[in-house]
Design a protein around this motif. Sequence first.
Motif, PDB file in Angstrom:
ATOM      1  N   LEU A 119      41.278  45.178  77.607  1.00 31.00           N
ATOM      2  CA  LEU A 119      40.380  45.739  78.823  1.00 31.00           C
ATOM      3  C   LEU A 119      40.666  44.496  80.571  1.00 31.00           C
ATOM      4  CD1 LEU A 119      37.188  44.187  76.263  1.00 31.00           C
ATOM      5  CD2 LEU A 119      38.318  46.827  76.896  1.00 31.00           C
ATOM      6  N   ILE A 120      41.045  43.674  79.801  1.00 29.40           N
ATOM      7  CA  ILE A 120      42.092  42.915  81.626  1.00 29.40           C
ATOM      8  C   ILE A 120      42.890  43.465  82.333  1.00 29.40           C
ATOM      9  CG2 ILE A 120      42.903  40.713  81.888  1.00 29.40           C
ATOM     10  CD1 ILE A 120      41.790  40.105  79.378  1.00 29.40           C
ATOM     11  N   PRO A 121      42.645  43.852  83.604  1.00 31.57           N
ATOM     12  CA  PRO A 121      43.877  43.981  84.398  1.00 31.57           C
ATOM     13  C   PRO A 121      45.477  43.435  84.494  1.00 31.57           C
ATOM     14  CG  PRO A 121      42.387  44.324  85.887  1.00 31.57           C
ATOM     15  CD  PRO A 121      41.264  43.098  84.396  1.00 31.57           C
ATOM     16  N   LEU A 122      46.508  43.560  85.113  1.00 33.19           N
ATOM     17  CA  LEU A 122      47.589  42.958  84.710  1.00 33.19           C
ATOM     18  C   LEU A 122      47.131  42.076  86.038  1.00 33.19           C
ATOM     19  CD1 LEU A 122      50.660  43.226  83.811  1.00 33.19           C
ATOM     20  CD2 LEU A 122      51.080  44.535  85.090  1.00 33.19           C
ATOM     21  N   HIS A 123      47.813  40.820  85.340  1.00 33.66           N
ATOM     22  CA  HIS A 123      47.987  39.581  85.816  1.00 33.66           C
ATOM     23  C   HIS A 123      49.146  38.549  85.464  1.00 33.66           C
ATOM     24  CE1 HIS A 123      44.491  38.658  83.687  1.00 33.66           C
ATOM     25  NE2 HIS A 123      45.141  36.874  83.670  1.00 33.66           N
ATOM     26  N   THR A 124      49.308  37.928  86.271  1.00 37.39           N
ATOM     27  CA  THR A 124      49.748  36.697  86.128  1.00 37.39           C
ATOM     28  C   THR A 124      49.080  34.966  86.503  1.00 37.39           C
ATOM     29  OG1 THR A 124      51.758  37.344  86.416  1.00 37.39           O
ATOM     30  CG2 THR A 124      52.296  34.988  86.500  1.00 37.39           C
ATOM     31  N   ARG A 125      49.442  34.474  85.031  1.00 39.45           N
ATOM     32  CA  ARG A 125      47.641  33.062  84.984  1.00 39.45           C
ATOM     33  C   ARG A 125      48.687  32.386  84.868  1.00 39.45           C
ATOM     34  NH1 ARG A 125      45.845  34.694  81.330  1.00 39.45           N
ATOM     35  NH2 ARG A 125      45.657  32.718  79.454  1.00 39.45           N
ATOM     36  N   PHE A 126      48.411  31.209  85.628  1.00 38.77           N
ATOM     37  CA  PHE A 126      49.275  29.612  85.427  1.00 38.77           C
ATOM     38  C   PHE A 126      48.204  29.015  84.782  1.00 38.77           C
ATOM     39  CE2 PHE A 126      51.579  32.709  88.837  1.00 38.77           C
ATOM     40  CZ  PHE A 126      52.512  32.070  88.365  1.00 38.77           C
ATOM     41  N   LEU A 127      48.566  28.338  84.003  1.00 38.00           N
ATOM     42  CA  LEU A 127      47.512  27.254  83.431  1.00 38.00           C
ATOM     43  C   LEU A 127      47.523  25.393  84.120  1.00 38.00           C
ATOM     44  CD1 LEU A 127      48.506  27.779  79.787  1.00 38.00           C
ATOM     45  CD2 LEU A 127      46.828  28.788  81.033  1.00 38.00           C
ATOM     46  N   ALA A 128      46.391  25.601  84.195  1.00 40.81           N
ATOM     47  CA  ALA A 128      46.045  24.478  84.646  1.00 40.81           C
ATOM     48  C   ALA A 128      46.432  22.902  83.765  1.00 40.81           C
ATOM     49  CB  ALA A 128      44.616  24.399  85.101  1.00 40.81           C
ATOM     50  N   LYS A 129      47.038  22.157  84.965  1.00 40.26           N
ATOM     51  CA  LYS A 129      47.236  20.830  83.477  1.00 40.26           C
ATOM     52  C   LYS A 129      45.759  20.156  83.674  1.00 40.26           C
ATOM     53  CE  LYS A 129      52.068  20.567  85.227  1.00 40.26           C
ATOM     54  NZ  LYS A 129      51.809  21.955  85.788  1.00 40.26           N
ATOM     55  N   ASN A 130      46.458  19.697  81.852  1.00 43.34           N
ATOM     56  CA  ASN A 130      46.067  19.533  80.751  1.00 43.34           C
ATOM     57  C   ASN A 130      44.857  17.681  81.587  1.00 43.34           C
ATOM     58  OD1 ASN A 130      44.570  21.879  79.293  1.00 43.34           O
ATOM     59  ND2 ASN A 130      46.952  20.535  77.531  1.00 43.34           N
ATOM     60  N   ASN A 131      45.709  17.249  82.273  1.00 48.90           N
ATOM     61  CA  ASN A 131      45.305  15.543  83.127  1.00 48.90           C
ATOM     62  C   ASN A 131      45.975  15.607  84.550  1.00 48.90           C
ATOM     63  OD1 ASN A 131      48.648  16.620  82.121  1.00 48.90           O
ATOM     64  ND2 ASN A 131      48.716  14.545  81.949  1.00 48.90           N
ATOM     65  N   PRO A 132      45.396  16.632  85.254  1.00 47.87           N
ATOM     66  CA  PRO A 132      45.185  16.844  86.864  1.00 47.87           C
ATOM     67  C   PRO A 132      44.746  15.091  87.283  1.00 47.87           C
ATOM     68  CG  PRO A 132      42.795  17.274  85.866  1.00 47.87           C
ATOM     69  CD  PRO A 132      44.342  16.947  84.416  1.00 47.87           C
ATOM     70  N   MET A 133      46.112  15.345  88.299  1.00 45.65           N
ATOM     71  CA  MET A 133      46.035  14.250  88.952  1.00 45.65           C
ATOM     72  C   MET A 133      44.192  13.797  89.989  1.00 45.65           C
ATOM     73  SD  MET A 133      49.413  14.770  91.080  1.00 45.65           S
ATOM     74  CE  MET A 133      50.505  14.929  90.481  1.00 45.65           C
ATOM     75  N   MET A 134      44.392  12.364  89.873  1.00 51.07           N
ATOM     76  CA  MET A 134      43.009  11.538  90.354  1.00 51.07           C
ATOM     77  C   MET A 134      43.007  12.547  92.034  1.00 51.07           C
ATOM     78  SD  MET A 134      41.377  11.087  87.616  1.00 51.07           S
ATOM     79  CE  MET A 134      40.412  10.184  88.732  1.00 51.07           C
ATOM     80  N   ASP A 135      41.494  12.427  92.354  1.00 53.85           N
ATOM     81  CA  ASP A 135      41.842  13.413  93.915  1.00 53.85           C
ATOM     82  C   ASP A 135      42.382  12.517  94.475  1.00 53.85           C
ATOM     83  OD1 ASP A 135      39.800  14.879  96.262  1.00 53.85           O
ATOM     84  OD2 ASP A 135      39.455  12.713  96.898  1.00 53.85           O
ATOM     85  N   LYS A 136      42.350  11.170  95.185  1.00 55.63           N
ATOM     86  CA  LYS A 136      43.083  10.285  95.858  1.00 55.63           C
ATOM     87  C   LYS A 136      44.632  10.535  96.157  1.00 55.63           C
ATOM     88  CE  LYS A 136      43.700   5.565  98.236  1.00 55.63           C
ATOM     89  NZ  LYS A 136      43.674   4.029  97.828  1.00 55.63           N
ATOM     90  N   LYS A 137      45.019  10.600  94.529  1.00 58.41           N
ATOM     91  CA  LYS A 137      46.639  10.501  94.599  1.00 58.41           C
ATOM     92  C   LYS A 137      47.115  12.209  94.644  1.00 58.41           C
ATOM     93  CE  LYS A 137      47.634   6.841  91.609  1.00 58.41           C
ATOM     94  NZ  LYS A 137      48.440   6.457  90.399  1.00 58.41           N
ATOM     95  N   ALA A 153      52.531  26.924  94.975  1.00 56.66           N
ATOM     96  CA  ALA A 153      51.125  26.869  95.302  1.00 56.66           C
ATOM     97  C   ALA A 153      50.606  27.178  94.165  1.00 56.66           C
ATOM     98  CB  ALA A 153      50.294  28.364  96.085  1.00 56.66           C
ATOM     99  N   ALA A 154      50.764  27.679  93.470  1.00 56.28           N
ATOM    100  CA  ALA A 154      50.691  28.067  91.592  1.00 56.28           C
ATOM    101  C   ALA A 154      50.829  26.318  91.637  1.00 56.28           C
ATOM    102  CB  ALA A 154      51.486  28.412  91.341  1.00 56.28           C
ATOM    103  N   ASP A 155      52.008  25.497  91.266  1.00 58.73           N
ATOM    104  CA  ASP A 155      52.430  24.686  90.727  1.00 58.73           C
ATOM    105  C   ASP A 155      51.244  23.255  91.323  1.00 58.73           C
ATOM    106  OD1 ASP A 155      54.068  22.786  89.467  1.00 58.73           O
ATOM    107  OD2 ASP A 155      55.395  22.747  91.458  1.00 58.73           O
ATOM    108  N   LEU A 156      50.969  23.282  93.060  1.00 59.12           N
ATOM    109  CA  LEU A 156      50.389  22.674  93.764  1.00 59.12           C
ATOM    110  C   LEU A 156      48.774  22.429  92.666  1.00 59.12           C
ATOM    111  CD1 LEU A 156      50.823  22.991  96.952  1.00 59.12           C
ATOM    112  CD2 LEU A 156      51.954  21.663  95.478  1.00 59.12           C
ATOM    113  N   ALA A 157      48.234  23.588  92.834  1.00 49.99           N
ATOM    114  CA  ALA A 157      46.977  24.005  91.944  1.00 49.99           C
ATOM    115  C   ALA A 157      46.505  23.588  90.691  1.00 49.99           C
ATOM    116  CB  ALA A 157      46.998  25.563  92.421  1.00 49.99           C
ATOM    117  N   THR A 158      47.733  24.056  89.937  1.00 53.54           N
ATOM    118  CA  THR A 158      47.403  23.349  89.059  1.00 53.54           C
ATOM    119  C   THR A 158      48.002  22.155  88.358  1.00 53.54           C
ATOM    120  OG1 THR A 158      49.750  24.022  88.186  1.00 53.54           O
ATOM    121  CG2 THR A 158      48.260  26.000  87.579  1.00 53.54           C
ATOM    122  N   ALA A 159      47.765  22.015  89.358  1.00 58.32           N
ATOM    123  CA  ALA A 159      48.569  20.238  89.505  1.00 58.32           C
ATOM    124  C   ALA A 159      46.949  19.547  89.760  1.00 58.32           C
ATOM    125  CB  ALA A 159      49.187  19.491  90.208  1.00 58.32           C
ATOM    126  N   ALA A 160      45.827  19.982  90.480  1.00 59.50           N
ATOM    127  CA  ALA A 160      44.721  19.649  90.016  1.00 59.50           C
ATOM    128  C   ALA A 160      43.991  19.898  89.200  1.00 59.50           C
ATOM    129  CB  ALA A 160      44.601  20.124  91.986  1.00 59.50           C
TER     130      ALA A 160
END
Length: 416
Positions: A276-294, A231-238
């Motif tokens: 100040l921040i609760p423990l979590h894992t953050r997946f960085l979004a891609k700088n060049n996300p795919m266009m909506d159609k692709k 899911a993280a892979d899919l979302a960060t690609a967008a």
Amino acid sequence: MSHKNPRTGNSQSSTIVIKLGTSSICDEETNLPLLSNLSLMVETVVKLRSLGNRVVLVTSGAIGVGLRRLNKDKKPKKLSAIQALAAVGQGRLMRMYDDLFSQLNQPIAQILLTRHDLADRTQYLNAVNTFSELLSMGVVPIVNENDTISVSEIRFGDNDTLSAITAGMVNADYLFLMTDVDCLYTDNPRTNPDVKPVEVVEDVGALKDQVTVSSPGSSLGTGGMVTKLIAADLATAAGVTTIITRGSTPKNIISIIANLSNVDDQNLVSYKNPSLIPLHTRFLAKNNPMMDKKWWILHGLHTGGTVFIDEGAVKAITKAGQKSSLFAAGIVKCEGNFVTHQAVKLIFEKFHVNENGEEIPELITVGKGLVNYSSTEISRIKGCKSNEIEKKLGYADSECVIHRDNLVVILKDPEY
């Protein structure tokens, strides 16, 4: 609460998708609803809304609620029985949400999706527009997979994947995957006392070689940490920043987002005040996300078959700056029965010679695209030049099999 939007760097509200798993909704032993967890989540969603954010909730739990209603102990294995339980539980689950949100005067809406709903471009855009209208009305959409009618070939398979698809559809800034641990660890924290938390992830693919995520989800749920990485892979690609954190403390979402305004740079690489921040894992979004159609082609569409291409075609469609359409001349064979405009996977079959002198094939996934010809037609025109298609078929609907605008290349290394 004003903070930097991760897409723009501007100080403004965000669109937030929150995925709540079955283990956060129903007790694993009794199937009773965890009302304290749900109440905290509802309060958190309403608080986020009051701070100007748009919020979508992706929920599991229909099957668990159905089990409780019918006084059954275990989730059955038969698909039709699972679907029946979902039909029993879905209405009761939504009633529970409506009762809780109504206490805080927050309107909600139910959206049930299957991958089949998104396979047609018009239906996909209609769903996107519905989300947009609901959010502009101040409504909280509550999304679930339509387990009652989904079949194995078109099911999302788990709501982690569904939440990533939803995050892409609503152009979300954040996707929160709420689970039963604080974050992603290098191994199972229940069995290995020496595990270390993984706080920031830039490359999901590289991460899979560093952590052990083979443990399944709960007895009621379908997911585990593996599905969250997908899911993280899919979302960060967008272009969606994705966060894994504990589901029993949903107010952590507010703290995490508030402190994202204290990052050192727009790429959210580090915090100025990590204490100040609760423990979590953050997946960085891609700088060049795919266009909506692709992105829709790659993640929204069911794959109807496979087209095998030769090395020349691989180089043509992957070459930076000069990405070509896929022509019949570069096709070796195809598998599966698919029709025109259906999505297919592109595979390059590379052969290696082992120590015994035998050729061993390695299947390399190159991409995915929408075909201009059916599997039957491609089998007849494979290897042909474009000007030979009409002679082979008696017509030529297109000079290429997949146009570059309908082709998504996922092979990162052109040298394979």
